[in-house]
Write a protein that holds these residues in place. Structure first.
Motif, short mmCIF file in Angstrom:
data_model
loop_
_atom_site.label_atom_id
_atom_site.label_comp_id
_atom_site.label_asym_id
_atom_site.label_seq_id
_atom_site.Cartn_x
_atom_site.Cartn_y
_atom_site.Cartn_z
N ASP A 179 0.83 -1.21 0.00
CA ASP A 179 0.00 0.00 0.00
C ASP A 179 0.86 1.26 0.00
O ASP A 179 0.59 2.23 -0.74
N SER A 180 1.90 1.25 0.81
CA SER A 180 2.79 2.40 0.85
C SER A 180 3.48 2.59 -0.50
O SER A 180 3.61 3.73 -0.99
N ARG A 181 3.91 1.46 -1.09
CA ARG A 181 4.57 1.56 -2.38
C ARG A 181 3.62 2.04 -3.46
O ARG A 181 3.96 2.88 -4.31
N SER A 182 2.38 1.55 -3.47
CA SER A 182 1.39 2.01 -4.46
C SER A 182 1.07 3.49 -4.27
O SER A 182 0.89 4.22 -5.25
N SER A 183 1.02 3.94 -3.02
CA SER A 183 0.79 5.37 -2.77
C SER A 183 1.95 6.21 -3.30
O SER A 183 1.75 7.27 -3.91
N GLU A 184 3.17 5.72 -3.08
CA GLU A 184 4.33 6.44 -3.60
C GLU A 184 4.33 6.47 -5.13
O GLU A 184 4.63 7.50 -5.74
N GLU A 185 3.98 5.33 -5.76
CA GLU A 185 3.93 5.28 -7.21
C GLU A 185 2.86 6.22 -7.75
O GLU A 185 3.07 6.93 -8.75
N LEU A 186 1.69 6.24 -7.09
CA LEU A 186 0.64 7.16 -7.52
C LEU A 186 1.10 8.61 -7.35
O LEU A 186 0.85 9.46 -8.23
N ALA A 187 1.78 8.93 -6.24
CA ALA A 187 2.29 10.29 -6.03
C ALA A 187 3.32 10.66 -7.10
O ALA A 187 3.31 11.79 -7.64
N GLN A 188 4.20 9.71 -7.45
CA GLN A 188 5.18 9.98 -8.50
C GLN A 188 4.50 10.20 -9.84
O GLN A 188 4.85 11.13 -10.59
N GLU A 225 -8.46 9.88 -7.79
CA GLU A 225 -7.59 8.71 -7.81
C GLU A 225 -7.04 8.41 -6.42
O GLU A 225 -6.99 7.25 -5.99
N GLN A 226 -6.61 9.44 -5.70
CA GLN A 226 -6.09 9.25 -4.35
C GLN A 226 -7.17 8.68 -3.43
O GLN A 226 -6.91 7.76 -2.64
N LYS A 227 -8.37 9.24 -3.52
CA LYS A 227 -9.45 8.76 -2.66
C LYS A 227 -9.83 7.33 -3.01
O LYS A 227 -10.03 6.49 -2.11
N ASP A 228 -9.92 7.04 -4.31
CA ASP A 228 -10.25 5.67 -4.71
C ASP A 228 -9.18 4.70 -4.26
O ASP A 228 -9.48 3.59 -3.78
N GLN A 229 -7.91 5.10 -4.41
CA GLN A 229 -6.83 4.22 -3.98
C GLN A 229 -6.88 3.98 -2.46
O GLN A 229 -6.71 2.86 -1.99
N LEU A 230 -7.13 5.07 -1.71
CA LEU A 230 -7.21 4.91 -0.26
C LEU A 230 -8.38 4.03 0.14
O LEU A 230 -8.26 3.18 1.05
N ASP A 231 -9.52 4.20 -0.54
CA ASP A 231 -10.67 3.34 -0.26
C ASP A 231 -10.35 1.87 -0.55
O ASP A 231 -10.71 0.97 0.23
N ILE A 232 -9.68 1.63 -1.67
CA ILE A 232 -9.32 0.26 -2.02
C ILE A 232 -8.35 -0.31 -0.99
O ILE A 232 -8.47 -1.47 -0.55
N GLN A 233 -7.37 0.50 -0.57
CA GLN A 233 -6.42 0.03 0.43
C GLN A 233 -7.11 -0.28 1.75
O GLN A 233 -6.84 -1.30 2.39
N HIS A 234 -8.03 0.60 2.17
CA HIS A 234 -8.76 0.34 3.42
C HIS A 234 -9.62 -0.92 3.30
O HIS A 234 -9.70 -1.73 4.24
N ASN A 287 -9.05 -3.44 1.32
CA ASN A 287 -8.16 -4.61 1.32
C ASN A 287 -7.65 -4.91 2.73
O ASN A 287 -7.54 -6.10 3.11
N LYS A 288 -7.36 -3.89 3.50
CA LYS A 288 -6.88 -4.11 4.86
C LYS A 288 -7.97 -4.72 5.74
O LYS A 288 -7.72 -5.66 6.51
N LEU A 289 -9.18 -4.20 5.61
CA LEU A 289 -10.29 -4.77 6.39
C LEU A 289 -10.54 -6.22 5.98
O LEU A 289 -10.76 -7.10 6.84
N HIS A 290 -10.53 -6.45 4.68
CA HIS A 290 -10.76 -7.80 4.21
C HIS A 290 -9.63 -8.73 4.66
O HIS A 290 -9.88 -9.88 5.08
N LEU A 291 -8.38 -8.24 4.60
CA LEU A 291 -7.25 -9.06 5.04
C LEU A 291 -7.32 -9.35 6.53
O LEU A 291 -7.08 -10.48 6.98
N ASN A 292 -7.68 -8.32 7.31
CA ASN A 292 -7.80 -8.53 8.75
C ASN A 292 -8.88 -9.55 9.06
O ASN A 292 -8.70 -10.45 9.90
N MET A 328 -6.75 4.06 9.58
CA MET A 328 -7.61 4.51 8.48
C MET A 328 -8.08 5.94 8.69
O MET A 328 -8.10 6.76 7.76
N GLU A 329 -8.46 6.25 9.93
CA GLU A 329 -8.88 7.64 10.21
C GLU A 329 -7.74 8.61 10.01
O GLU A 329 -7.93 9.70 9.44
#
Length: 592
Positions: free
Chosen positions: A251-260, A466-475, A477-482, A549-550
């Motif tokens: 998630d951190s790497r995808s956020s960095e790639e999106l920022a780049q 895009e940032q909001k959609d990515q953050l929603d997807i990451q959240h 995925n984290k909830l689903h993984l947990n 997440m908050e």
């Protein structure tokens, strides 16, 4: 009686145009209306002119008697017609000079215009080449960024694999240490069981001793099974933790790639907008340069045209003056001829009087005295008439020349005033052109700025989404993984519980009745503790995930608000700078 003489300028008003036609016998023919450009009252101001009066004075003598006056009038009209023809020829020759100068001036203007068109076309070609080069550079940068991100992803994956191998090695070491401890515990337990068995031999039957041995073996096997399950849960816990950490790293790497990627998009858009604005500036710089070339050029051409008009006008006025003097001299010759005829008439009358005196019967002495007196009177009268005639002719010549000079000087002054008026109009025209060009440039700049701002805001909104959609997807995925990790762990725990219970149930037939509750209680305690610990761990993870997440949501909103505020502030500054530039130029125009 003294005859009444008329002057050539007696019918010409001083300083004003003569009438186009004069009635009466002996009058000169009227000049044709608008026969030359200089006579057109509706001629445009900027049209070259070679002005001339093309007016002729009225006839100097009016016919009062019959005779050869008709022939004189015809001759006078013929002379004036010849003079008008000569003047038109002069004007046609001078007009050729004006046309030649106009063609040269037009060539100079066309050279400036053609140079501007060539520079504009070259500028367009240069910017097309720059745009293509910029697009190629952007494509290379995008490919380079993609390759760099792919390389980082591979590096991250290798790191995951290395961490997995390290974790497996640690797990093996932990298993060895735990197994060693467990073996030692089992040996101690075996000793205790042997001691218990030896102590119970005297008090138990053989069947009970066999059941006790069976219970001891089942207990040892159950301890080994529980130990293996515990190792399995520990390994699963480490695997799930590593999986969670990998998810966070991804998630951190995808956020960095999106920022780049978004930073690259903003930089690429900024380069495109800067290129478009630079193109607009250079286009208007070319137009300003063209206008700055035209103003001195047109002033110089106007000055050259005025100088040529002055030279042409002086030549025309010189020709007109000579023609007027020729008409005056012709009229004065007629007056001199009439004056000589009048003197001859007076001589004849004096001779008649002398004849009458000789036949009057007077004495010769009286007749001689009277004749001499008549001759003296005639001589004095003729001298007086000659002096008056010469004085009249000189006066006519002087008045004619002075009136011609005054009239021509007024014409020259009008030509100078008209030239000054043209210069003023040309300067005002160029001032208005500069103002209109600046206003057009400001409007074009505003339009380009508005378009650039809209495109930047559209890109900003797209990137925010895009940032909001990515953050929603990451959240998500984290909830689903947990949830899935907790579910897997609980399923593993329940499976291990059932395995242990099944193992105990499979050996019940050979065990004492008191062994089953004891083993079941041991199994329940082991897995209930594991489930409780898993529940607590999961609750802590959920709380931590909710807080994370908050925080991420708040950080995203804060960064987006700050970025949006920065963009809007820069847009306002650009518009304010443009308005300041417009106001400064307007104040300069007002001072000019």
């Amino acid at each position: 009686p003294k005859p009444r003489l008329t002057s050539v300028h007696s019918a010409m008003p001083i300083g004003g145009p003569r009438p186009s036609s004069v009635t009466g016998p002996g009058s000169a023919p009227s000049s044709p209306k608008a026969s030359l450009p200089s006579q057109n009252a509706n001629r445009p101001v900027n049209q070259p002119t070679a002005r001339s009066t093309l007016k002729r004075p009225t006839n100097t003598r009016r016919a009062t008697k019959k005779g050869n006056e008709g022939v004189k009038r015809a001759v006078n009209r013929k002379v004036i017609k010849q003079q008008m023809t000569e003047l038109r020829n002069v004007q046609a020759r001078l007009q050729k000079r004006m046309d030649k100068q106009n063609r040269g001036h037009q060539r100079e203007k066309d050279q400036v215009t053609d140079q501007y068109k060539r520079q504009l076309e070259q500028l367009s070609r240069n910017f097309d080449a720059q745009k293509k080069s910029l697009e190629k550079l952007h494509k290379q940068e995008q490919e380079g960024l993609s390759k760099s991100q792919l390389k980082d992803q591979r590096t991250l994956q290798k790191n995951f694999e290395n961490e997995t191998r390290l974790m497996q090695k640690q797990q093996k070491d932990n298993v060895k240490a735990s197994t060693k401890t467990h073996t030692l515990n089992q040996k101690n337990l075996t000793k205790e069981q042997k001691l218990q068995k030896s102590q119970s031999k005297k008090m138990m039957s053989k069947a009970e001793l066999k059941a006790l041995e069976k219970e001891h073996r089942v207990q040892l096997q159950l301890n080994t099974m529980l130990h293996n399950h515990q190792l399995s849960r520990l390994a699963r816990t480490q695997e799930l933790k590593a999986e969670w950490e990998r998810q966070l790293a991804l998630d951190s790497r995808s956020s960095e790639e999106l920022a780049q990627t978004q930073q690259q998009e903003r930089e690429m858009l900024r380069q495109v907008l800067d290129l478009e604005f630079k193109e607009l500036e250079q286009i208007y710089n070319l137009r300003v340069e063209e206008q700055q070339k035209f103003q001195p050029l047109e002033l110089r051409l106007l000055k050259e045209r005025h100088e040529l008009e002055q030279n042409n006008f002086d030549q025309q006025l010189q020709v007109e003056k000579q023609q007027q003097i020729q008409l005056l001299l012709a009229d004065q010759r007629k007056q001199t001829k009439e004056h000589n005829a009048m003197k001859k008439q007076q001589q004849r009358e004096t001779n008649e009087q002398q004849k009458q005196l000789r036949s009057s019967g007077r004495s010769k002495t009286q007749v001689k005295m009277l004749v001499q007196e008549a001759k003296d009177n005639l001589q004095r009268q003729i001298q007086d008439l000659d002096a008056a005639h010469d004085l009249e002719l000189a006066k006519q010549r002087e008045e004619e020349e002075s009136q011609l000079e005054a009239f021509q000087e007024r014409q020259r002054q009008q030509l100078r005033e008209k030239h000054q008026k043209k210069v003023t109009q040309l300067e005002k025209y160029h001032t208005n052109q500069r103002s209109e060009l600046h206003h057009e440039e400001m409007q074009a700049r505003r339009g380009v700025l508005d378009d650039h701002h809209c495109r930047e805001l559209e890109l900003m909104q797209k990137q925010f989404k895009e940032q909001k959609d990515q953050l929603d997807i990451q959240h998500h995925n984290k909830l689903h993984l947990n949830s899935s990790q907790n579910k897997k762990f609980l399923e593993l725990t329940e499976t291990q519980r059932q395995d242990c219970l099944t193992f105990v149930a499979a050996n019940l037939d050979k065990l004492p009745h008191a062994a089953e509750p004891k083993f079941n209680a041991l199994i329940d305690k082991e897995f209930d503790d594991a489930a409780e610990q898993a529940k607590e761990t999961n609750q802590v993870a959920k709380n931590s995930l909710s807080k994370l997440m908050e925080e991420e949501q708040a950080a995203l909103e804060t960064s987006q608000k700050a970025f949006s505020k920065e963009i809007l502030a820069r847009h306002r500054k650009e518009l304010d700078d443009l308005e300041k530039l417009d106001s400064a130029y307007a104040s300069v125009l007002q001072t000019v």
